[in-house]
Enzyme design. Structure first.
Site, short mmCIF file in Angstrom:
data_model
loop_
_atom_site.label_atom_id
_atom_site.label_comp_id
_atom_site.label_asym_id
_atom_site.label_seq_id
_atom_site.Cartn_x
_atom_site.Cartn_y
_atom_site.Cartn_z
N ASP A 78 33.02 34.88 -29.51
CA ASP A 78 32.74 34.89 -30.95
C ASP A 78 33.61 35.88 -31.72
O ASP A 78 33.18 36.45 -32.73
CB ASP A 78 31.25 35.22 -31.21
N HIS A 113 29.33 29.40 -35.62
CA HIS A 113 28.35 30.39 -35.17
C HIS A 113 27.45 30.75 -36.35
O HIS A 113 27.93 31.00 -37.46
CB HIS A 113 29.08 31.64 -34.66
N ASN A 151 35.02 27.01 -33.26
CA ASN A 151 33.59 27.15 -32.95
C ASN A 151 32.85 27.48 -34.24
O ASN A 151 33.41 28.11 -35.15
CB ASN A 151 33.38 28.28 -31.94
N GLY A 177 23.27 18.32 -31.63
CA GLY A 177 24.44 17.66 -32.19
C GLY A 177 24.41 17.45 -33.69
O GLY A 177 25.09 16.55 -34.21
N GLU A 201 25.87 25.20 -42.37
CA GLU A 201 26.84 24.87 -41.32
C GLU A 201 27.36 23.45 -41.48
O GLU A 201 28.53 23.17 -41.25
CB GLU A 201 26.18 24.98 -39.93
C1 GRF Z 1 24.37 25.74 -34.39
O1 GRF Z 1 23.51 26.67 -34.98
C2 GRF Z 1 25.71 26.37 -34.15
O2 GRF Z 1 26.05 27.32 -35.11
C3 GRF Z 1 25.51 27.04 -32.81
O3 GRF Z 1 24.72 26.16 -32.07
C4 GRF Z 1 23.93 25.38 -32.97
C5 GRF Z 1 24.21 23.95 -32.64
O4 GRF Z 1 23.39 23.08 -33.38
N1 GRF Z 1 26.78 27.33 -32.19
P1 GRF Z 1 23.67 21.52 -33.35
O5 GRF Z 1 23.64 21.10 -31.88
O6 GRF Z 1 25.01 21.27 -33.97
O7 GRF Z 1 22.56 20.90 -34.10
#
Ligand code: GRF
Length: 206
Positions: A161, A125, A123, A28, A190
């Site tokens: 995706d 990725h 989403n 998370g 991210e």
């Molecule tokens: C992230 O790398 C995201 O891109 C992928 O799953 C991972 C989730 O990480 N879809 P977190 O649970 O948000 O730390």
């Protein structure tokens, strides 16, 4: 080293409300990044509910600490994928969620779910889609000898995706990188990219 550039900005005219539901399965950290962006005033939105398909998802604690409603909806309690997705849709719609953010939600979504929130599911990725979709994208990038990878926020459609890209940011691959070291650098990107992408979608939305 990270290249700070948004490669694409193909945001559709998405009919999105500021009422967000976040789906998680694990750590998370992206959920936490969205919570922080809202708390800091960088993102004008509200998280109405966080749903996890796993009771032991550590990410639920981020929601608890922020006073956000959580729900554990175990996929193992449902016979068919569609039944689970219908239950998810009901919980989100009952609360008035207008934009669904997948944040490490490790479930494939059926058309039942995608059709309930058309162009309103995002989403994140850890690759520059359309490169390296699916599992282990960091390792895919290394195996491919890529000099650059990155992160992508996209709109979810029925193909894995493959939906329209909202925002991407590059991360350089460096000599000696492993999937873990590359993944960690991508993850920090991210955490800025997801709130930026949500803001873009909400600002451009009708
Ligand atoms: C992230 O790398 C995201 O891109 C992928 O799953 C991972 C989730 O990480 N879809 P977190 O649970 O948000 O730390």
């Amino acid at each position: 080293m990270e290249a700070e550039c948004a490669l694409r900005d193909n945001v559709l005219q998405v009919n999105a409300s500021k009422n967000i539901g976040v789906l998680i399965s694990g750590r998370g950290s992206n959920l936490k990044a969205i919570i922080d962006a809202i708390a800091d005033g960088r993102l004008n939105a509200s998280i109405l509910i966080v749903i996890s398909n796993r009771a032991d998802a550590p990410g639920l604690d981020h929601a608890h600490r922020a006073g956000i409603e959580t729900l554990v909806l175990r996929h193992t309690a449902f016979a068919a994928r569609e039944d689970y997705d219908r239950a998810l849709v009901k919980e989100l719609q009952d609360r008035g969620v207008g934009l669904v953010c997948l944040a490490g939600f490790m479930r494939l979504l059926s058309p039942v779910f995608v059709d309930a929130f058309p162009d309103r599911i995002l989403n994140i990725h850890p690759s520059l889609l359309p490169k390296y979709p699916g599992l282990h994208p960091q390792q895919q990038a290394l195996d491919d000898g890529a000099a650059v990878s990155g992160a992508t926020v996209h709109i979810v459609n029925k193909d894995l995706d493959a939906g329209p890209i909202v925002l991407q940011r590059e991360v350089s691959v460096v000599p000696g990188d492993t999937a873990d070291t590359l993944g960690a650098r991508i993850l920090s990107v991210e955490h800025r990219l997801y709130p930026d992408a949500i803001r873009l979608v909400l600002e451009r939305g009708r």
